[in-house]
Structures are given as structure tokens and as C-alpha cells.
Design an enzyme around this catalytic site. Sequence first.
Site, PDB file in Angstrom:
ATOM      1  N   PHE A  10      -0.716   4.505   0.190  1.00  0.00           N
ATOM      2  CA  PHE A  10       0.350   3.827   0.930  1.00  0.00           C
ATOM      3  C   PHE A  10       1.513   4.762   1.261  1.00  0.00           C
ATOM      4  O   PHE A  10       1.764   5.098   2.423  1.00  0.00           O
ATOM      5  CB  PHE A  10       0.818   2.613   0.117  1.00  0.00           C
ATOM      6  CG  PHE A  10       2.125   2.026   0.551  1.00  0.00           C
ATOM      7  CD1 PHE A  10       2.404   1.809   1.893  1.00  0.00           C
ATOM      8  CD2 PHE A  10       3.084   1.652  -0.391  1.00  0.00           C
ATOM      9  CE1 PHE A  10       3.617   1.248   2.295  1.00  0.00           C
ATOM     10  CE2 PHE A  10       4.282   1.089  -0.005  1.00  0.00           C
ATOM     11  CZ  PHE A  10       4.553   0.896   1.345  1.00  0.00           C
ATOM     12  N   LEU A  33      -9.578   9.234  -2.896  1.00  0.00           N
ATOM     13  CA  LEU A  33     -10.067   8.018  -2.217  1.00  0.00           C
ATOM     14  C   LEU A  33     -10.605   7.013  -3.224  1.00  0.00           C
ATOM     15  O   LEU A  33     -11.742   6.547  -3.134  1.00  0.00           O
ATOM     16  CB  LEU A  33     -11.118   8.344  -1.162  1.00  0.00           C
ATOM     17  CG  LEU A  33     -10.626   9.119   0.067  1.00  0.00           C
ATOM     18  CD1 LEU A  33     -11.765   9.303   1.061  1.00  0.00           C
ATOM     19  CD2 LEU A  33      -9.448   8.420   0.738  1.00  0.00           C
ATOM     20  N   GLU A  82      -2.110   6.376 -10.117  1.00  0.00           N
ATOM     21  CA  GLU A  82      -2.461   4.965 -10.306  1.00  0.00           C
ATOM     22  C   GLU A  82      -1.137   4.229 -10.450  1.00  0.00           C
ATOM     23  O   GLU A  82      -0.263   4.653 -11.209  1.00  0.00           O
ATOM     24  CB  GLU A  82      -3.304   4.785 -11.571  1.00  0.00           C
ATOM     25  CG  GLU A  82      -4.677   5.427 -11.510  1.00  0.00           C
ATOM     26  CD  GLU A  82      -5.654   4.607 -10.686  1.00  0.00           C
ATOM     27  OE1 GLU A  82      -5.343   3.438 -10.358  1.00  0.00           O
ATOM     28  OE2 GLU A  82      -6.736   5.130 -10.369  1.00  0.00           O
ATOM     29  N   THR A 129       8.931   6.749 -10.257  1.00  0.00           N
ATOM     30  CA  THR A 129       9.267   5.340 -10.103  1.00  0.00           C
ATOM     31  C   THR A 129      10.480   4.943 -10.927  1.00  0.00           C
ATOM     32  O   THR A 129      10.791   5.579 -11.943  1.00  0.00           O
ATOM     33  CB  THR A 129       8.062   4.468 -10.537  1.00  0.00           C
ATOM     34  OG1 THR A 129       8.426   3.088 -10.567  1.00  0.00           O
ATOM     35  CG2 THR A 129       7.586   4.853 -11.934  1.00  0.00           C
ATOM     36  N   ASP A 130      11.128   3.858 -10.515  1.00  0.00           N
ATOM     37  CA  ASP A 130      12.233   3.313 -11.309  1.00  0.00           C
ATOM     38  C   ASP A 130      11.752   2.673 -12.605  1.00  0.00           C
ATOM     39  O   ASP A 130      12.532   2.456 -13.530  1.00  0.00           O
ATOM     40  CB  ASP A 130      13.046   2.299 -10.490  1.00  0.00           C
ATOM     41  CG  ASP A 130      12.217   1.169  -9.899  1.00  0.00           C
ATOM     42  OD1 ASP A 130      10.998   1.093 -10.148  1.00  0.00           O
ATOM     43  OD2 ASP A 130      12.803   0.345  -9.155  1.00  0.00           O
ATOM     44  N   GLU A 131      10.454   2.389 -12.697  1.00  0.00           N
ATOM     45  CA  GLU A 131       9.946   1.671 -13.873  1.00  0.00           C
ATOM     46  C   GLU A 131      10.013   2.488 -15.149  1.00  0.00           C
ATOM     47  O   GLU A 131       9.916   1.938 -16.249  1.00  0.00           O
ATOM     48  CB  GLU A 131       8.518   1.179 -13.617  1.00  0.00           C
ATOM     49  CG  GLU A 131       8.450   0.189 -12.465  1.00  0.00           C
ATOM     50  CD  GLU A 131       7.159  -0.600 -12.410  1.00  0.00           C
ATOM     51  OE1 GLU A 131       6.597  -0.885 -13.485  1.00  0.00           O
ATOM     52  OE2 GLU A 131       6.724  -0.935 -11.301  1.00  0.00           O
ATOM     53  N   TYR A 155       1.499   1.697 -17.161  1.00  0.00           N
ATOM     54  CA  TYR A 155       1.802   2.425 -15.927  1.00  0.00           C
ATOM     55  C   TYR A 155       3.123   3.165 -16.052  1.00  0.00           C
ATOM     56  O   TYR A 155       3.202   4.375 -15.793  1.00  0.00           O
ATOM     57  CB  TYR A 155       1.854   1.460 -14.744  1.00  0.00           C
ATOM     58  CG  TYR A 155       2.584   2.041 -13.546  1.00  0.00           C
ATOM     59  CD1 TYR A 155       2.124   3.194 -12.920  1.00  0.00           C
ATOM     60  CD2 TYR A 155       3.752   1.450 -13.058  1.00  0.00           C
ATOM     61  CE1 TYR A 155       2.799   3.748 -11.839  1.00  0.00           C
ATOM     62  CE2 TYR A 155       4.429   1.994 -11.971  1.00  0.00           C
ATOM     63  CZ  TYR A 155       3.951   3.141 -11.367  1.00  0.00           C
ATOM     64  OH  TYR A 155       4.625   3.686 -10.305  1.00  0.00           O
ATOM     65  N   ALA A 157       4.776   4.008 -18.673  1.00  0.00           N
ATOM     66  CA  ALA A 157       4.716   5.047 -19.710  1.00  0.00           C
ATOM     67  C   ALA A 157       4.005   6.294 -19.193  1.00  0.00           C
ATOM     68  O   ALA A 157       4.408   7.425 -19.496  1.00  0.00           O
ATOM     69  CB  ALA A 157       4.018   4.506 -20.947  1.00  0.00           C
ATOM     70  N   SER A 158       2.957   6.098 -18.402  1.00  0.00           N
ATOM     71  CA  SER A 158       2.233   7.253 -17.865  1.00  0.00           C
ATOM     72  C   SER A 158       3.092   8.028 -16.869  1.00  0.00           C
ATOM     73  O   SER A 158       3.053   9.261 -16.824  1.00  0.00           O
ATOM     74  CB  SER A 158       0.915   6.809 -17.221  1.00  0.00           C
ATOM     75  OG  SER A 158       1.133   6.069 -16.030  1.00  0.00           O
ATOM     76  N   LYS A 159       3.881   7.322 -16.066  1.00  0.00           N
ATOM     77  CA  LYS A 159       4.770   8.010 -15.133  1.00  0.00           C
ATOM     78  C   LYS A 159       5.919   8.693 -15.881  1.00  0.00           C
ATOM     79  O   LYS A 159       6.350   9.788 -15.502  1.00  0.00           O
ATOM     80  CB  LYS A 159       5.316   7.035 -14.096  1.00  0.00           C
ATOM     81  CG  LYS A 159       4.275   6.518 -13.122  1.00  0.00           C
ATOM     82  CD  LYS A 159       3.682   7.624 -12.248  1.00  0.00           C
ATOM     83  CE  LYS A 159       4.649   8.124 -11.205  1.00  0.00           C
ATOM     84  NZ  LYS A 159       3.992   9.103 -10.279  1.00  0.00           N
ATOM     85  N   GLY A 288       4.909  -8.572 -20.782  1.00  0.00           N
ATOM     86  CA  GLY A 288       5.951  -7.555 -20.783  1.00  0.00           C
ATOM     87  C   GLY A 288       6.616  -7.345 -19.443  1.00  0.00           C
ATOM     88  O   GLY A 288       7.099  -6.248 -19.143  1.00  0.00           O
TER      89      GLY A 288
END
Length: 337
Positions: A10, A33, A82, A129-131, A155, A157-159, A288
Site C-alpha cells: 500500500f 509479494l 507485516e 509506526t506510531d504503535e 506487531y 513490538a516487532s516494529k 489489547g
Amino acid sequence: MLLVTGGAGFIGSNFVLSTLAATGEPVVNLDKLTYAGNLRNLGALQGDARHAFVRGDICDRALVADLLARHRPRAIVHFAAESHVDRSISGPAAFVQTNVVGTFALLEESRLYWEKESKPAFRFLHVSTDEVYGSLGPRDPAFVETTPFAPNSPYAASKAAADHLVRAYHHTYGLPTLTTNCSNNYGPHQFPEKLIPLTIRQALAGEPLPVYGDGKNVRDWLYVGDHCDAVRLVLEKGKPGETYNVGGESERANIDLVRTLCGLLDQARPRARGRHADLISFVKDRPGHDRRYAMDIAKIRRELGWAPRESFDSGLGKTVRWYLSNLATHFAGTEAA
């Protein structure tokens, strides 16, 4: 020459398309892909010699090393990730592999390339990301670049782990890295598992519009074109080792966003009976589920002169019109969220 990872997804595809339109700089596009990557996003570049697509995994260090040696890019712009929180809850391993191990692989090969080639102008730009910052209360100040990390999903935590690796490679090895942390993106080419395209698809099909919990979780919405402009600006003018928050200054509760979408669809594609909002269905909340995100963009505005050009209303209008014009191609063959 830029090496872009995740450039069929995206945000990545929007970046590739807008960069070629804005600057004409050639792009090597590395994308695995997976389910969310789609070459149809890049259909406008078919036959364009400035765009070279390579199907491959960022964890494949030999492939990354070969691409760096052959194309000698001046920068890596790293979108590949991801990114869907629900999927990270049901299957976190893929998120650790791509977001952590993959980012490590890119950093290592970038370091070796940078050291060998002695390229002082080289940049490694990591899109995050802001997360990573966790969740805000209703009256808490917005996230700033120094907000402590407090990720609440696999997600996030991985970022966060990837962000830390990027920081470490700058401070330990001197690798000229840049990090951007963005808020929720929306716009053309988004995979239909995300809230806005999912709502449009379900509404037009007359199917329930799922909203988690009470619908009052708040997100800061950023039009993808504005985000791509910010990434290009950080790449050109950002200070190595720095992080820049990128947000749309458009906080909305999820339920308000869905109702706004329904109103736009009522005008563009009215139902035979009733309103699209009649399809809203509250469902069990995500485990969560962070309550609120908000980004303070004072740093990037002050230091680089960036601010979003699209208001929430203008950006959402553009987005709805794009999806209505691309229903047959964009939603064809996608799996349900």
C-alpha cells in the site's frame, strides 16, 4: 537510484509511483509479494525503464547484497513489513521474521555496502509506526519522538525492535539512518483488510460493517500522499540518526470514521432501502486494543517544513472516489479480512 523494499504494498507502491512522478529518479523495487503485495498497484509503470521490480525476501541477504552491488543505490527506503495487528495476534512469528530479522538483514548488508563503497551521502530510511509508543488516554499529550516505547501488540513490538536496531546501527557503526514513525495511513491501493477499504467493500456489498468494541478507539489519520511527501523530504533533508513523527493531525474515533464513510457512500452509491450506516455492527473488541494514538508533528514541521496538505475531509473524499472507480480491479481476488 533508490532501493525500495515493500514497494508493491500500500504505502510502498504509492511512494514508488509518486517518486517517479515527482523526481523521475529510478527505483529498484524489492517485494516478496505476500498476500498484501500486488503488482496491480504498479500497473501504471509497466514498460517504464525507470522501475525495476525484483520479487524477493528482505531476509535473503545474498539477494540484498547483489542488488546493492549491481545497482549501487544512494539510499534504501524500507517499507517492507507485516503490518496487520489482528494477524500479529493469531500468527506473531511472521512479524518477528519480517519486521525484526528482515530489518536486521537489510541493516547488515547496508553497513557492509556503505563501508565498502565509502558513500558518505548514503541513507537508510526506515518507515515505522506510531504503535511503538503504546496507547494514550483521552487527554494525554500526543506522541513526540522521545516518548518511551510501550508496544502492546506483537506487531507493535516487532516494529519497536526494528526501530531499536536502526538506532543501534547508527550509534554503533555510524550508518546514516533515518526513521519515520507515521500514524494510520489511508488512500488508494490499501489492502481490503484495513478499516477504510473494508468498510467500503462491505457497505457496497450490503454486508455488516464490523466495528470493534464501542467504536471509540481514536486514530490519527494521514493521507498516504502526504506521508510519501514526508518520506522524500526526510530522505533529502533529515539529519542522520534522527527520528521524525509524521501524522495527519486528524484524530477520529473509529465509529465516527465509519459513519462519515457511510455518509459519503449514501451520496455516491445510495442503497435501495435504508442507509449504509444501518449496516454497522459492533463486534467483540480486539485483545489489547490500544485506545488512542495521536502524533505531535512539531519537529518535522519546524526542522524540515513539512505539514499535511490534505485535510481529513479532502483526503477521505479522494479515497472514496478512487475505490469507487477501481472496484473491479482492486477488490478482485482479495481474501476477507
